[in-house]
Design a protein around this motif. Structure first.
Motif, PDB file in Angstrom:
ATOM      1  N   THR A  26       0.837  -1.194   0.000  1.00 28.76           N
ATOM      2  CA  THR A  26       0.000   0.000   0.000  1.00 28.76           C
ATOM      3  C   THR A  26       0.872   1.243   0.000  1.00 28.76           C
ATOM      4  O   THR A  26       1.799   1.348   0.804  1.00 28.76           O
ATOM      5  CB  THR A  26      -0.917   0.024   1.238  1.00 28.76           C
ATOM      6  OG1 THR A  26      -1.663  -1.187   1.290  1.00 28.76           O
ATOM      7  CG2 THR A  26      -1.869   1.207   1.179  1.00 28.76           C
ATOM      8  N   LEU A  27       0.581   2.162  -0.915  1.00 29.38           N
ATOM      9  CA  LEU A  27       1.314   3.420  -0.988  1.00 29.38           C
ATOM     10  C   LEU A  27       0.365   4.577  -0.746  1.00 29.38           C
ATOM     11  O   LEU A  27      -0.772   4.576  -1.225  1.00 29.38           O
ATOM     12  CB  LEU A  27       1.974   3.577  -2.361  1.00 29.38           C
ATOM     13  CG  LEU A  27       3.062   2.566  -2.728  1.00 29.38           C
ATOM     14  CD1 LEU A  27       3.577   2.829  -4.133  1.00 29.38           C
ATOM     15  CD2 LEU A  27       4.209   2.618  -1.733  1.00 29.38           C
ATOM     16  N   ARG A  76      -4.073  -7.556  -8.825  1.00 27.94           N
ATOM     17  CA  ARG A  76      -5.182  -6.663  -8.460  1.00 27.94           C
ATOM     18  C   ARG A  76      -4.617  -5.348  -7.945  1.00 27.94           C
ATOM     19  O   ARG A  76      -3.606  -5.339  -7.231  1.00 27.94           O
ATOM     20  CB  ARG A  76      -6.011  -7.329  -7.360  1.00 27.94           C
ATOM     21  CG  ARG A  76      -7.252  -6.537  -6.910  1.00 27.94           C
ATOM     22  CD  ARG A  76      -8.417  -6.800  -7.816  1.00 27.94           C
ATOM     23  NE  ARG A  76      -9.692  -6.412  -7.183  1.00 27.94           N
ATOM     24  CZ  ARG A  76     -10.261  -5.226  -7.290  1.00 27.94           C
ATOM     25  NH1 ARG A  76      -9.655  -4.278  -8.001  1.00 27.94           N
ATOM     26  NH2 ARG A  76     -11.417  -4.969  -6.716  1.00 27.94           N
ATOM     27  N   LEU A  77      -5.223  -4.254  -8.340  1.00 29.67           N
ATOM     28  CA  LEU A  77      -4.884  -2.964  -7.743  1.00 29.67           C
ATOM     29  C   LEU A  77      -6.155  -2.148  -7.589  1.00 29.67           C
ATOM     30  O   LEU A  77      -7.105  -2.292  -8.352  1.00 29.67           O
ATOM     31  CB  LEU A  77      -3.827  -2.213  -8.560  1.00 29.67           C
ATOM     32  CG  LEU A  77      -4.169  -1.592  -9.913  1.00 29.67           C
ATOM     33  CD1 LEU A  77      -4.817  -0.229  -9.756  1.00 29.67           C
ATOM     34  CD2 LEU A  77      -2.915  -1.459 -10.765  1.00 29.67           C
ATOM     35  N   MET A 124     -10.657  10.264  -7.942  1.00 27.16           N
ATOM     36  CA  MET A 124     -10.673   9.311  -9.044  1.00 27.16           C
ATOM     37  C   MET A 124     -10.340   7.933  -8.482  1.00 27.16           C
ATOM     38  O   MET A 124      -9.305   7.730  -7.859  1.00 27.16           O
ATOM     39  CB  MET A 124      -9.644   9.678 -10.120  1.00 27.16           C
ATOM     40  CG  MET A 124      -9.740   8.774 -11.360  1.00 27.16           C
ATOM     41  SD  MET A 124      -8.536   9.207 -12.654  1.00 27.16           S
ATOM     42  CE  MET A 124      -7.051   8.404 -12.025  1.00 27.16           C
ATOM     43  N   VAL A 125     -11.257   6.984  -8.679  1.00 24.71           N
ATOM     44  CA  VAL A 125     -11.048   5.613  -8.227  1.00 24.71           C
ATOM     45  C   VAL A 125     -10.488   4.802  -9.390  1.00 24.71           C
ATOM     46  O   VAL A 125     -11.047   4.805 -10.490  1.00 24.71           O
ATOM     47  CB  VAL A 125     -12.361   4.985  -7.722  1.00 24.71           C
ATOM     48  CG1 VAL A 125     -12.158   3.509  -7.408  1.00 24.71           C
ATOM     49  CG2 VAL A 125     -12.858   5.723  -6.486  1.00 24.71           C
ATOM     50  N   VAL A 126      -9.380   4.127  -9.160  1.00 25.57           N
ATOM     51  CA  VAL A 126      -8.785   3.265 -10.181  1.00 25.57           C
ATOM     52  C   VAL A 126      -8.912   1.812  -9.734  1.00 25.57           C
ATOM     53  O   VAL A 126      -8.704   1.486  -8.566  1.00 25.57           O
ATOM     54  CB  VAL A 126      -7.302   3.634 -10.436  1.00 25.57           C
ATOM     55  CG1 VAL A 126      -6.470   3.508  -9.165  1.00 25.57           C
ATOM     56  CG2 VAL A 126      -6.712   2.757 -11.542  1.00 25.57           C
ATOM     57  N   GLN A 127      -9.301   0.954 -10.666  1.00 30.70           N
ATOM     58  CA  GLN A 127      -9.447  -0.477 -10.421  1.00 30.70           C
ATOM     59  C   GLN A 127      -8.635  -1.225 -11.472  1.00 30.70           C
ATOM     60  O   GLN A 127      -8.638  -0.837 -12.642  1.00 30.70           O
ATOM     61  CB  GLN A 127     -10.912  -0.901 -10.553  1.00 30.70           C
ATOM     62  CG  GLN A 127     -11.859  -0.220  -9.609  1.00 30.70           C
ATOM     63  CD  GLN A 127     -12.171  -1.092  -8.403  1.00 30.70           C
ATOM     64  OE1 GLN A 127     -11.483  -2.071  -8.147  1.00 30.70           O
ATOM     65  NE2 GLN A 127     -13.196  -0.730  -7.664  1.00 30.70           N
ATOM     66  N   VAL A 187      -3.423   0.449  -3.569  1.00 26.42           N
ATOM     67  CA  VAL A 187      -3.112  -0.880  -3.053  1.00 26.42           C
ATOM     68  C   VAL A 187      -2.740  -1.782  -4.218  1.00 26.42           C
ATOM     69  O   VAL A 187      -3.492  -1.886  -5.197  1.00 26.42           O
ATOM     70  CB  VAL A 187      -4.313  -1.482  -2.297  1.00 26.42           C
ATOM     71  CG1 VAL A 187      -3.978  -2.874  -1.782  1.00 26.42           C
ATOM     72  CG2 VAL A 187      -4.726  -0.580  -1.153  1.00 26.42           C
ATOM     73  N   PHE A 188      -1.580  -2.411  -4.146  1.00 27.62           N
ATOM     74  CA  PHE A 188      -1.120  -3.350  -5.163  1.00 27.62           C
ATOM     75  C   PHE A 188      -1.098  -4.748  -4.552  1.00 27.62           C
ATOM     76  O   PHE A 188      -0.551  -4.947  -3.464  1.00 27.62           O
ATOM     77  CB  PHE A 188       0.293  -3.009  -5.643  1.00 27.62           C
ATOM     78  CG  PHE A 188       0.451  -1.628  -6.220  1.00 27.62           C
ATOM     79  CD1 PHE A 188       0.299  -1.400  -7.574  1.00 27.62           C
ATOM     80  CD2 PHE A 188       0.763  -0.550  -5.402  1.00 27.62           C
ATOM     81  CE1 PHE A 188       0.450  -0.124  -8.106  1.00 27.62           C
ATOM     82  CE2 PHE A 188       0.922   0.726  -5.916  1.00 27.62           C
ATOM     83  CZ  PHE A 188       0.758   0.934  -7.275  1.00 27.62           C
TER      84      PHE A 188
END
Length: 303
Positions: free
Chosen positions: A203-204, A240-241, A254-257, A281-282
């Motif tokens: 997690t960054l 998954r990220l 902005m939500v990135v999936q 989260v990676f």
């Protein structure tokens, strides 16, 4: 909830014709040779029988949920009526500890780790068959692979439906801000893992605004070109990220999936304060926190 017996089979023609009622996947995979027909079959089923409250797809214990999820997550023909709610994985408390450590001959990620990594909800079942010490160890191992998913522990698979239905894991809207959701699930931005796992979570978190084009370039190199390497020269393999991004010139989050090679972005709620934070989260293999941090910070235009 409407529907018929899942024991019935369904024949699907080349043009997606529906001859009976249910699709039986004998090879356990919806995403390969039957991908298009599987999607059309559900569309036809809905047009013939009307709307459904919920559609549940149960795979075999060896299936890879990623490609299946991708069909329903990004399929434009389905987006108006069907959306991907989330991936639920059942963990066998008695045997999963052994399965997690299995090594595949080709060096790929084993099915147990892959399924846990892609899960949005994890149910550890048969907790009555193991000791408290064994359960604690398994819980730590599962969390070391995926610290993003919600975790439930059960006996005889008894679980509140509210914990597994309508979880909206791939949607843009959340019951609260993304930052709250991350904190609620116990994320640690230091990512200290005692266990040596093939698949881990990193997690960054950073303040400031991100340049959208540079972020897209980073994600594409990470997921598509696969040329972002660890300090040891190994490609970072992302399963998954998910993250919330503060984009320059944009007042909304902005939500990135991302799943495997696919990713999508959606703009959601406005920032409630002047402090704009990016949290990503990676989940994957060969994750190098310092490399990911450097790449993500290179997308910043203000601090």
């Amino acid at each position: 909830m409407t529907g018929d017996s899942v024991e019935k089979s369904m024949s699907v023609g080349q043009q997606g014709e529906l001859y009976e009622e249910w699709l039986e996947l004998r090879n356990g995979c919806l995403c390969c040779s039957v991908k298009d027909n599987g999607v059309k079959a559900i569309e036809n089923l809905m047009s013939k029988r009307g709307k459904f409250d919920y559609i549940l797809l149960e795979t075999t214990g060896l299936a890879d949920p990623g490609p299946i999820a991708s069909i329903f997550w990004l399929d434009e023909e389905l987006c108006s009526d069907i959306y991907l709610d989330g991936i639920i994985v059942m963990v066998d408390a008695k045997y999963c500890g052994k399965q997690i450590h299995e090594r595949k001959e080709d060096g790929s990620i084993n099915e147990s780790q892959r399924q846990i990594a892609l899960a949005d909800v994890i149910i550890i079942n048969k907790t009555d068959l193991v000791s408290s010490e064994e359960l604690l160890k398994l819980r730590q191992e599962v969390r070391s692979i995926n610290s993003f998913a919600k975790l439930h522990e059960t006996t005889q698979a008894k679980v509140d439906l509210g914990n597994i239905l309508d979880i909206n894991a791939y949607g843009a809207y959340e019951p609260a801000s993304m930052e709250h959701v991350f904190g609620e699930r116990g994320f640690s931005t230091t990512d200290v893992h005692i266990l040596d796992k093939s698949v881990t979570t990193t997690t960054l978190e950073m303040e400031g605004s991100v340049d959208r084009d540079q972020l897209d370039g980073f994600i594409q190199r990470l997921l598509w070109e696969k040329n972002v390497n660890s300090a040891e020269g190994k490609p970072l393999e992302i399963l998954r990220l998910k993250g919330v991004i503060a984009v320059s010139g944009e007042d909304r989050r902005m939500v990135v999936q991302g799943v495997h090679e696919l990713y999508d972005v959606q703009f959601t709620t406005p920032w409630a304060s002047t402090q704009r934070r990016t949290i990503v989260v990676f989940i994957g293999r060969n994750l190098d926190r310092s490399v990911l941090k450097k790449e993500l910070e290179s997308c910043l235009i203000s601090r």
